[in-house]
Design an enzyme around this catalytic site. Structure first.
Site, PDB file in Angstrom:
ATOM      1  N   ASP A  14       0.823  -1.290   0.002  1.00 39.13           N
ATOM      2  CA  ASP A  14       0.058  -0.087   0.015  1.00 39.13           C
ATOM      3  C   ASP A  14       0.757   1.505   0.092  1.00 39.13           C
ATOM      4  O   ASP A  14       0.482   2.153   0.912  1.00 39.13           O
ATOM      5  CB  ASP A  14      -0.866   0.008   1.341  1.00 39.13           C
ATOM      6  CG  ASP A  14      -1.993  -1.196   1.258  1.00 39.13           C
ATOM      7  OD1 ASP A  14      -1.896  -1.924   0.163  1.00 39.13           O
ATOM      8  OD2 ASP A  14      -2.702  -1.242   2.026  1.00 39.13           O
TER       9      ASP A  14
ATOM     10  N   LYS B   3      -6.915  -4.762  -2.934  1.00 44.14           N
ATOM     11  CA  LYS B   3      -7.601  -5.410  -1.851  1.00 44.14           C
ATOM     12  C   LYS B   3      -8.758  -4.382  -1.245  1.00 44.14           C
ATOM     13  O   LYS B   3      -8.607  -3.146  -1.497  1.00 44.14           O
ATOM     14  CB  LYS B   3      -6.905  -6.186  -0.789  1.00 44.14           C
ATOM     15  CG  LYS B   3      -5.912  -4.884  -0.089  1.00 44.14           C
ATOM     16  CD  LYS B   3      -4.921  -5.482   0.632  1.00 44.14           C
ATOM     17  CE  LYS B   3      -3.876  -4.415   1.340  1.00 44.14           C
ATOM     18  NZ  LYS B   3      -4.694  -3.422   2.173  1.00 44.14           N
TER      19      LYS B   3
ATOM     20  N   CYS C 114      -1.956  -2.960   7.838  1.00 40.96           N
ATOM     21  CA  CYS C 114      -1.895  -3.898   6.617  1.00 40.96           C
ATOM     22  C   CYS C 114      -0.486  -4.518   6.573  1.00 40.96           C
ATOM     23  O   CYS C 114      -0.562  -5.850   6.177  1.00 40.96           O
ATOM     24  CB  CYS C 114      -2.144  -3.048   5.367  1.00 40.96           C
ATOM     25  SG  CYS C 114      -3.812  -2.325   5.228  1.00 40.96           S
TER      26      CYS C 114
END
Ligand code: ZN
Length: 214
Positions: A17, A115, A160
């Site tokens: 990310d 995601k 994450c």
């Protein structure tokens, strides 16, 4: 004492990310998140195998405070799959905020896992959605490619990256978190909790400089 790790064909780096919304100026900025970009670029250069993840939400996503009347960002709600922190709207599909940081340069990354696409379920982990049962398919990819050890870098350390690391361990991979190539957002001591959890699972936090190409 830090020992050097030689990485080769059975090692994969997962870059979590590194997107505009998680960097300073973004909708859900991780403090100093952009500082990791040169570190991650250099780190990725030492790996033949790299996977990127990308948070990728539809409008009205369940994890957005704005979806729940009267709720504010960083409050927690009970979702059908457990407790869910509410976030500012972020990483909306096909927006600038969802794009990778423009200085991220990993042309040899072979796979991008998106995601958080299901409006009703958040997904911190690169492996499973937050219901803990819906897989992203990443385990199958890593197994089919013959990877045995997973290294993680990215944003945010305490969400994450943490959940991806813990799931990778659960799936039977050797796991290392490259701590100086991560930054945390720290909601209610989540950075401390993450360090304790990783330590408890035997997942080492290592430095990028200890990794050398084999
Ligand atoms: Zn998200």
């Amino acid at each position: 004492m830090s020992e050097t790790k030689a990485v080769g064909d059975s090692d994969v780096l997962i870059v979590v990310d590194v997107q505009n919304d998680f960097c300073p100026g973004g909708a859900l900025a991780v403090p100093h998140g952009d500082e990791i970009v040169p570190i991650v670029n250099r780190l990725a250069g030492g790996f033949r195998n790299v996977v990127l993840t990308q948070d990728w939400h539809p409008r009205g996503h369940h994890s957005f405070a704005s979806t729940h009347p009267g709720k504010r960002p960083y409050e927690t709600i009970a979702a059908p799959y457990g407790s869910q922190v509410l976030w500012p709207d972020h990483c909306l599909q096909e927006t600038m905020g969802a794009e990778f940081h423009r200085s991220l340069h990993i042309p040899h990354a072979a796979l991008v896992v998106r995601k958080g696409i299901d409006r009703a379920v958040d997904s911190y982990s690169a492996f499973y959605e937050n219901d803990r049962t819906t897989p992203t398919g990443l385990t199958g990819y890593l197994r089919e490619r013959g990877f045995r050890r997973v290294y993680l870098a990215g944003l945010a350390f305490d969400f994450c990256v943490r959940y991806s690391a813990e799931d990778a361990r659960r799936e039977g991979f050797g796991v290392f978190v490259v701590a100086d190539a991560c930054r945390g957002i720290d909601v209610e001591n989540s950075v401390t909790a993450t360090r304790a959890s990783l330590h408890g699972l035997g997942i080492p936090c290592i430095g990028a400089q200890t990794i050398v190409p084999n």
